[in-house]
Scaffold this motif. Structure first.
Motif, PDB file in Angstrom:
ATOM      1  N   LEU A 168       2.097   3.108 -13.334  1.00  0.00           N
ATOM      2  CA  LEU A 168       2.109   2.746 -14.751  1.00  0.00           C
ATOM      3  C   LEU A 168       2.697   1.355 -14.951  1.00  0.00           C
ATOM      4  N   PRO A 169       2.287   0.673 -16.022  1.00  0.00           N
ATOM      5  CA  PRO A 169       2.992  -0.558 -16.373  1.00  0.00           C
ATOM      6  C   PRO A 169       4.478  -0.240 -16.582  1.00  0.00           C
ATOM      7  N   GLY A 170       5.327  -1.188 -16.239  1.00  0.00           N
ATOM      8  CA  GLY A 170       6.762  -0.965 -16.359  1.00  0.00           C
ATOM      9  C   GLY A 170       7.374  -0.338 -15.123  1.00  0.00           C
ATOM     10  N   THR A 171       6.585  -0.263 -14.023  1.00  0.00           N
ATOM     11  CA  THR A 171       7.097   0.188 -12.728  1.00  0.00           C
ATOM     12  C   THR A 171       6.822  -0.913 -11.704  1.00  0.00           C
ATOM     13  N   VAL A 172       7.369  -0.759 -10.514  1.00  0.00           N
ATOM     14  CA  VAL A 172       7.150  -1.721  -9.437  1.00  0.00           C
ATOM     15  C   VAL A 172       5.659  -1.821  -9.079  1.00  0.00           C
ATOM     16  N   TYR A 173       4.889  -0.815  -9.431  1.00  0.00           N
ATOM     17  CA  TYR A 173       3.448  -0.813  -9.152  1.00  0.00           C
ATOM     18  C   TYR A 173       2.787  -2.105  -9.629  1.00  0.00           C
ATOM     19  N   TYR A 174       3.270  -2.638 -10.732  1.00  0.00           N
ATOM     20  CA  TYR A 174       2.684  -3.841 -11.318  1.00  0.00           C
ATOM     21  C   TYR A 174       3.541  -5.089 -11.140  1.00  0.00           C
ATOM     22  N   GLY A 224       0.813  -1.217   0.000  1.00  0.00           N
ATOM     23  CA  GLY A 224       0.000   0.000   0.000  1.00  0.00           C
ATOM     24  C   GLY A 224       0.845   1.265   0.000  1.00  0.00           C
ATOM     25  N   ILE A 225       1.917   1.274   0.794  1.00  0.00           N
ATOM     26  CA  ILE A 225       2.820   2.431   0.842  1.00  0.00           C
ATOM     27  C   ILE A 225       3.464   2.650  -0.518  1.00  0.00           C
ATOM     28  N   ILE A 226       3.969   1.592  -1.115  1.00  0.00           N
ATOM     29  CA  ILE A 226       4.654   1.701  -2.406  1.00  0.00           C
ATOM     30  C   ILE A 226       3.696   2.193  -3.482  1.00  0.00           C
ATOM     31  N   ARG A 227       2.515   1.607  -3.543  1.00  0.00           N
ATOM     32  CA  ARG A 227       1.547   2.024  -4.563  1.00  0.00           C
ATOM     33  C   ARG A 227       1.120   3.483  -4.357  1.00  0.00           C
ATOM     34  N   ALA A 228       0.875   3.881  -3.118  1.00  0.00           N
ATOM     35  CA  ALA A 228       0.471   5.276  -2.846  1.00  0.00           C
ATOM     36  C   ALA A 228       1.575   6.248  -3.250  1.00  0.00           C
ATOM     37  N   CYS A 229       2.817   5.918  -2.944  1.00  0.00           N
ATOM     38  CA  CYS A 229       3.938   6.791  -3.333  1.00  0.00           C
ATOM     39  C   CYS A 229       4.022   6.913  -4.851  1.00  0.00           C
ATOM     40  N   LEU A 230       3.918   5.805  -5.544  1.00  0.00           N
ATOM     41  CA  LEU A 230       3.990   5.847  -7.007  1.00  0.00           C
ATOM     42  C   LEU A 230       2.826   6.646  -7.591  1.00  0.00           C
ATOM     43  N   GLU A 231       1.640   6.477  -7.039  1.00  0.00           N
ATOM     44  CA  GLU A 231       0.482   7.246  -7.505  1.00  0.00           C
ATOM     45  C   GLU A 231       0.720   8.743  -7.321  1.00  0.00           C
ATOM     46  N   SER A 232       1.337   9.127  -6.213  1.00  0.00           N
ATOM     47  CA  SER A 232       1.549  10.546  -5.938  1.00  0.00           C
ATOM     48  C   SER A 232       2.523  11.197  -6.928  1.00  0.00           C
ATOM     49  N   PHE A 233       3.318  10.394  -7.624  1.00  0.00           N
ATOM     50  CA  PHE A 233       4.251  10.907  -8.635  1.00  0.00           C
ATOM     51  C   PHE A 233       3.827  10.531 -10.053  1.00  0.00           C
ATOM     52  N   SER A 234       2.568  10.123 -10.208  1.00  0.00           N
ATOM     53  CA  SER A 234       2.020   9.708 -11.510  1.00  0.00           C
ATOM     54  C   SER A 234       2.835   8.578 -12.129  1.00  0.00           C
ATOM     55  N   TYR A 285      28.391  -8.138  -2.282  1.00  0.00           N
ATOM     56  CA  TYR A 285      28.248  -7.453  -3.565  1.00  0.00           C
ATOM     57  C   TYR A 285      29.311  -6.366  -3.710  1.00  0.00           C
ATOM     58  N   GLN A 286      29.732  -6.151  -4.953  1.00  0.00           N
ATOM     59  CA  GLN A 286      30.739  -5.138  -5.259  1.00  0.00           C
ATOM     60  C   GLN A 286      30.124  -3.839  -5.763  1.00  0.00           C
ATOM     61  N   SER A 287      28.875  -3.902  -6.227  1.00  0.00           N
ATOM     62  CA  SER A 287      28.210  -2.694  -6.712  1.00  0.00           C
ATOM     63  C   SER A 287      26.716  -2.777  -6.426  1.00  0.00           C
ATOM     64  N   LEU A 288      26.103  -1.610  -6.456  1.00  0.00           N
ATOM     65  CA  LEU A 288      24.674  -1.477  -6.187  1.00  0.00           C
ATOM     66  C   LEU A 288      24.076  -0.639  -7.308  1.00  0.00           C
ATOM     67  N   TYR A 289      23.157  -1.228  -8.037  1.00  0.00           N
ATOM     68  CA  TYR A 289      22.513  -0.612  -9.207  1.00  0.00           C
ATOM     69  C   TYR A 289      21.111  -0.171  -8.811  1.00  0.00           C
ATOM     70  N   LEU A 290      20.599   0.870  -9.474  1.00  0.00           N
ATOM     71  CA  LEU A 290      19.202   1.237  -9.263  1.00  0.00           C
ATOM     72  C   LEU A 290      18.622   1.883 -10.510  1.00  0.00           C
ATOM     73  N   GLU A 291      17.327   1.726 -10.624  1.00  0.00           N
ATOM     74  CA  GLU A 291      16.547   2.355 -11.692  1.00  0.00           C
ATOM     75  C   GLU A 291      15.565   3.299 -11.023  1.00  0.00           C
ATOM     76  N   LEU A 340      16.435  -3.835 -19.155  1.00  0.00           N
ATOM     77  CA  LEU A 340      15.774  -3.094 -18.073  1.00  0.00           C
ATOM     78  C   LEU A 340      14.889  -4.013 -17.256  1.00  0.00           C
ATOM     79  N   ILE A 341      14.839  -3.761 -15.977  1.00  0.00           N
ATOM     80  CA  ILE A 341      13.942  -4.498 -15.100  1.00  0.00           C
ATOM     81  C   ILE A 341      12.568  -3.821 -15.107  1.00  0.00           C
ATOM     82  N   HIS A 342      12.563  -2.506 -15.013  1.00  0.00           N
ATOM     83  CA  HIS A 342      11.318  -1.725 -15.068  1.00  0.00           C
ATOM     84  C   HIS A 342      11.421  -0.765 -16.249  1.00  0.00           C
ATOM     85  N   THR A 343      10.692  -1.051 -17.305  1.00  0.00           N
ATOM     86  CA  THR A 343      10.855  -0.366 -18.590  1.00  0.00           C
ATOM     87  C   THR A 343      10.408   1.090 -18.596  1.00  0.00           C
ATOM     88  N   THR A 344       9.629   1.534 -17.627  1.00  0.00           N
ATOM     89  CA  THR A 344       9.203   2.930 -17.569  1.00  0.00           C
ATOM     90  C   THR A 344      10.271   3.823 -16.950  1.00  0.00           C
TER      91      THR A 344
END
Length: 162
Positions: free
Chosen positions: A29-35, A16-26, A114-120, A146-150
């Motif tokens: 969408l498909p291609g985000t963690v939301y889905y 719920g927290i993750i979805r609400a945060c994503l909604e607040s930034f529009s 781990y030797q590195s930390l990646y983020l999208e 890409l893991i999350h195409t958006t």
């Protein structure tokens, strides 16, 4: 407030927290963690391979989830993990807890070897991007896989230094 590993009882609150945060930034969408198919069962995902991935929730004195952060193996680079799902409820944003979550995930990913930390991320999340840069993440070109195409901004941090 304290940090602890995610438990099954946290799944619904955290989703719920993750979805609400994503909604607040529009970004609901498909291609985000939301889905993401595992979003409603994050504890299962992170507990399935505890030596290669972990998720930590921030909870208050009543054990209510206020946010969290995780990491998991990532095949884009050698010995690389992906920083995943760093979110906080709006009521606690801006109080330094994002920094605490960042420091925790960096330390835990390093402890896991781990030797590195990646983020999208996405350019809509400008405050998060400032946080990533503060902690030494360097922007890189879009990876081929890409893991999350958006997502449209990509960063990596070298964990072997410091």
């Amino acid at each position: 407030m304290k940090f602890r590993p995610i438990q099954a009882k946290d799944d619904a609150q955290l989703a719920g927290i993750i979805r609400a945060c994503l909604e607040s930034f529009s970004l609901d969408l498909p291609g985000t963690v939301y889905y993401d198919p595992e979003l409603d069962r994050l504890s299962d995902f992170y507990q399935a391979s505890p030596d290669r991935r972990a998720y930590y929730v921030l909870v208050d004195d009543r054990d209510q989830v206020l946010g969290g952060v995780g990491f998991a193996e990532c095949g884009l680079f050698e010995q690389c993990s992906e920083l995943q799902k760093l979110y906080l409820i709006p009521q606690v944003q801006g109080g330094g807890l994002g920094c605490s979550l960042m420091e925790l995930v960096i330390a835990k990913a390093r402890e896991a070897g781990y030797q590195s930390l990646y983020l999208e991320t996405h350019s809509n999340l400008s405050t998060a991007i400032i946080l990533y840069q503060k902690y030494g993440f360097k922007e890189i070109p879009q990876p081929d896989q890409l893991i999350h195409t958006t997502m449209n901004r990509f960063f990596v941090k070298d964990l072997s230094t410091e």
